[in-house]
Motif scaffolding. Structure first.
Motif, PDB file in Angstrom:
ATOM      1  N   TYR A  20      13.497 -31.850  62.517  1.00  0.00           N
ATOM      2  CA  TYR A  20      14.179 -33.022  61.948  1.00  0.00           C
ATOM      3  C   TYR A  20      14.631 -33.932  63.076  1.00  0.00           C
ATOM      4  O   TYR A  20      15.172 -33.469  64.091  1.00  0.00           O
ATOM      5  N   LEU A  21      14.423 -35.220  62.914  1.00  0.00           N
ATOM      6  CA  LEU A  21      14.818 -36.205  63.914  1.00  0.00           C
ATOM      7  C   LEU A  21      16.107 -36.887  63.461  1.00  0.00           C
ATOM      8  O   LEU A  21      16.083 -37.761  62.591  1.00  0.00           O
ATOM      9  N   PRO A  22      17.250 -36.507  64.028  1.00  0.00           N
ATOM     10  CA  PRO A  22      18.541 -37.043  63.575  1.00  0.00           C
ATOM     11  C   PRO A  22      18.811 -38.441  64.146  1.00  0.00           C
ATOM     12  O   PRO A  22      18.134 -38.903  65.078  1.00  0.00           O
ATOM     13  N   LYS A  23      19.816 -39.094  63.566  1.00  0.00           N
ATOM     14  CA  LYS A  23      20.273 -40.363  64.121  1.00  0.00           C
ATOM     15  C   LYS A  23      21.116 -40.054  65.352  1.00  0.00           C
ATOM     16  O   LYS A  23      22.062 -39.279  65.297  1.00  0.00           O
ATOM     17  N   GLN A  27      19.110 -43.714  71.066  1.00  0.00           N
ATOM     18  CA  GLN A  27      17.831 -43.309  70.497  1.00  0.00           C
ATOM     19  C   GLN A  27      16.765 -43.222  71.585  1.00  0.00           C
ATOM     20  O   GLN A  27      16.623 -44.143  72.392  1.00  0.00           O
ATOM     21  N   PRO A  28      16.021 -42.114  71.642  1.00  0.00           N
ATOM     22  CA  PRO A  28      14.958 -41.980  72.641  1.00  0.00           C
ATOM     23  C   PRO A  28      13.897 -43.062  72.456  1.00  0.00           C
ATOM     24  O   PRO A  28      13.666 -43.543  71.352  1.00  0.00           O
ATOM     25  N   GLU A  29      13.285 -43.399  73.557  1.00  0.00           N
ATOM     26  CA  GLU A  29      12.265 -44.451  73.510  1.00  0.00           C
ATOM     27  C   GLU A  29      11.027 -43.979  72.766  1.00  0.00           C
ATOM     28  O   GLU A  29      10.434 -44.715  71.985  1.00  0.00           O
ATOM     29  N   THR A  30      10.638 -42.727  73.015  1.00  0.00           N
ATOM     30  CA  THR A  30       9.455 -42.174  72.342  1.00  0.00           C
ATOM     31  C   THR A  30       9.767 -40.792  71.790  1.00  0.00           C
ATOM     32  O   THR A  30      10.733 -40.136  72.206  1.00  0.00           O
ATOM     33  N   LEU A  31       8.932 -40.356  70.873  1.00  0.00           N
ATOM     34  CA  LEU A  31       9.042 -39.014  70.330  1.00  0.00           C
ATOM     35  C   LEU A  31       8.811 -37.987  71.436  1.00  0.00           C
ATOM     36  O   LEU A  31       9.482 -36.942  71.489  1.00  0.00           O
ATOM     37  N   LEU A  32       7.876 -38.266  72.319  1.00  0.00           N
ATOM     38  CA  LEU A  32       7.582 -37.361  73.431  1.00  0.00           C
ATOM     39  C   LEU A  32       8.822 -37.100  74.273  1.00  0.00           C
ATOM     40  O   LEU A  32       9.126 -35.942  74.613  1.00  0.00           O
ATOM     41  N   SER A  33       9.564 -38.144  74.632  1.00  0.00           N
ATOM     42  CA  SER A  33      10.752 -37.959  75.468  1.00  0.00           C
ATOM     43  C   SER A  33      11.808 -37.129  74.751  1.00  0.00           C
ATOM     44  O   SER A  33      12.513 -36.324  75.370  1.00  0.00           O
ATOM     45  N   TYR A  34      11.928 -37.295  73.420  1.00  0.00           N
ATOM     46  CA  TYR A  34      12.897 -36.504  72.658  1.00  0.00           C
ATOM     47  C   TYR A  34      12.502 -35.025  72.642  1.00  0.00           C
ATOM     48  O   TYR A  34      13.338 -34.144  72.877  1.00  0.00           O
ATOM     49  N   LEU A  35      11.231 -34.741  72.372  1.00  0.00           N
ATOM     50  CA  LEU A  35      10.770 -33.355  72.296  1.00  0.00           C
ATOM     51  C   LEU A  35      10.909 -32.654  73.647  1.00  0.00           C
ATOM     52  O   LEU A  35      11.297 -31.490  73.712  1.00  0.00           O
ATOM     53  N   ALA A  36      10.607 -33.372  74.717  1.00  0.00           N
ATOM     54  CA  ALA A  36      10.717 -32.781  76.051  1.00  0.00           C
ATOM     55  C   ALA A  36      12.164 -32.417  76.375  1.00  0.00           C
ATOM     56  O   ALA A  36      12.436 -31.407  77.037  1.00  0.00           O
ATOM     57  N   VAL A  66       1.205 -39.777  72.133  1.00  0.00           N
ATOM     58  CA  VAL A  66       2.238 -39.804  73.168  1.00  0.00           C
ATOM     59  C   VAL A  66       3.075 -41.082  73.134  1.00  0.00           C
ATOM     60  O   VAL A  66       4.180 -41.109  73.680  1.00  0.00           O
ATOM     61  N   ASP A  67       2.576 -42.127  72.505  1.00  0.00           N
ATOM     62  CA  ASP A  67       3.313 -43.388  72.434  1.00  0.00           C
ATOM     63  C   ASP A  67       4.073 -43.564  71.119  1.00  0.00           C
ATOM     64  O   ASP A  67       4.713 -44.603  70.914  1.00  0.00           O
ATOM     65  N   SER A  68       3.997 -42.571  70.236  1.00  0.00           N
ATOM     66  CA  SER A  68       4.659 -42.690  68.936  1.00  0.00           C
ATOM     67  C   SER A  68       6.168 -42.834  69.111  1.00  0.00           C
ATOM     68  O   SER A  68       6.780 -42.173  69.964  1.00  0.00           O
TER      69      SER A  68
END
Length: 302
Positions: A20-23, A27-36, A66-68
């Motif tokens: 789940y991606l919370p508020k 906010q991270p710039e990309t999904l990749l940076s959040y997962l890492a 990777v850009d999502s």
């Protein structure tokens, strides 16, 4: 919070993990940076490879890259993979199956569920691939080092009913173990101890206080050096049988944790722990029939 109705299919016996991606305040710039950042034990390069292999997608089944962008209040799914996984050269055996559960005879060295360095070489993924059933879930647990009877739920509707049997100690279990013979010990006897998490974190230790673990132990055979013990646990603490026998100064033969932690290679299949979940019996909460399963494996005194 959004609730995803999309259920990803299995891939090679592996079910997708959901995140789940919370508020967030920032906010991270990309999904990749959040997962890492969220999963620091997985390298950025591994996440990039998963995106490249199309193993990550959103709740609308759209493949992500990777850009999502990071989309708050949504879900994403990803599949685990391991670049290098040691093959476990022992086979499980299905002893019984109905519409609710499977009774399996598990070999030594086979982890039940995916964890750490084990994915394809786990009992659950092997069974999912064999049955093409993504709903398979362990009803209870056995250590990787322990062989014997394991029950696997086949359907969501009755899973909790069977899990409750174990939680309420309505399942009768008999284990066999090979350990040192000590003539000064008297059997049968009941061991009652208080067990808590130890160091390293994956071990258990005996402490002072109210007992929370109970095992009935009988010596069924011996050759003056080794003995075969029958163990009937009345509780289900982690490593209970291993800790209880070690407390009696008769640690189970080939135990890599008790009394001393020995770090074995994942590819070392020599000297299996001499502990076997030999029998399980219970009254089936659905059919009301008495069920009894016995492992085909045997432990012998050498």
């Amino acid at each position: 919070m959004s609730t995803s109705k999309f259920k990803p299919p299995m891939r090679n016996g592996v079910s997708a993990s959901q995140v789940y991606l919370p508020k967030l305040k920032t906010q991270p710039e990309t999904l990749l940076s959040y997962l890492a950042e969220k999963f620091p034990h997985i390298s950025v390069q591994q996440w990039q490879q998963r995106f490249q292999d199309q193993l990550i997608f959103d709740e609308n089944a759209q493949t992500l890259n990777v850009d999502s962008r990071y989309l708050e209040n949504s879900h994403i799914f990803y599949y685990r993979f391991l670049e290098h996984e040691v093959h476990v050269p022992f086979q499980e055996q299905i002893l019984f199956e109905n519409e609710h559960f499977i009774a399996v005879d598990k070999p030594h060295f086979l982890t039940i569920s995916p964890t750490g360095q084990y994915l394809q070489e786990t009992l659950l993924v092997r069974l999912k691939k064999a049955t093409n059933n993504p709903d398979l879930t362990p009803i209870h647990r056995l250590d990787r080092e322990t062989a014997g009877i394991v029950l696997i739920s086949k359907c969501l509707e009755t899973r909790g009913i069977y899990q409750q049997l174990f939680a309420e100690q309505q399942v009768h279990k008999i284990y066999h173990a090979i350990a040192a013979y000590r003539p000064e010990l008297s059997f049968p006897q009941e061991v009652n101890l208080r067990m808590e998490k130890g160091q390293p974190f994956y071990t258990m230790r005996v402490t002072q206080g109210e007992t929370n673990s109970c095992t009935q132990i009988q010596c069924v055979a011996h050759n003056h050096m080794w003995a075969k013990y029958q163990l009937q646990p009345r509780t289900g603490k982690q490593h209970q049988l291993r800790v209880h026998l070690n407390h009696l100064n008769i640690p189970i033969k080939n135990d890599p944790f008790y009394p001393t932690v020995l770090h074995k290679s994942a590819s070392d299949f020599s000297n299996p722990l001499q502990l076997l979940a030999k029998e399980i019996s219970f009254k089936d909460p659905v059919s009301q029939k008495e069920m009894h399963f016995t492992s085909l494996k045997e432990l012998t005194i050498e």
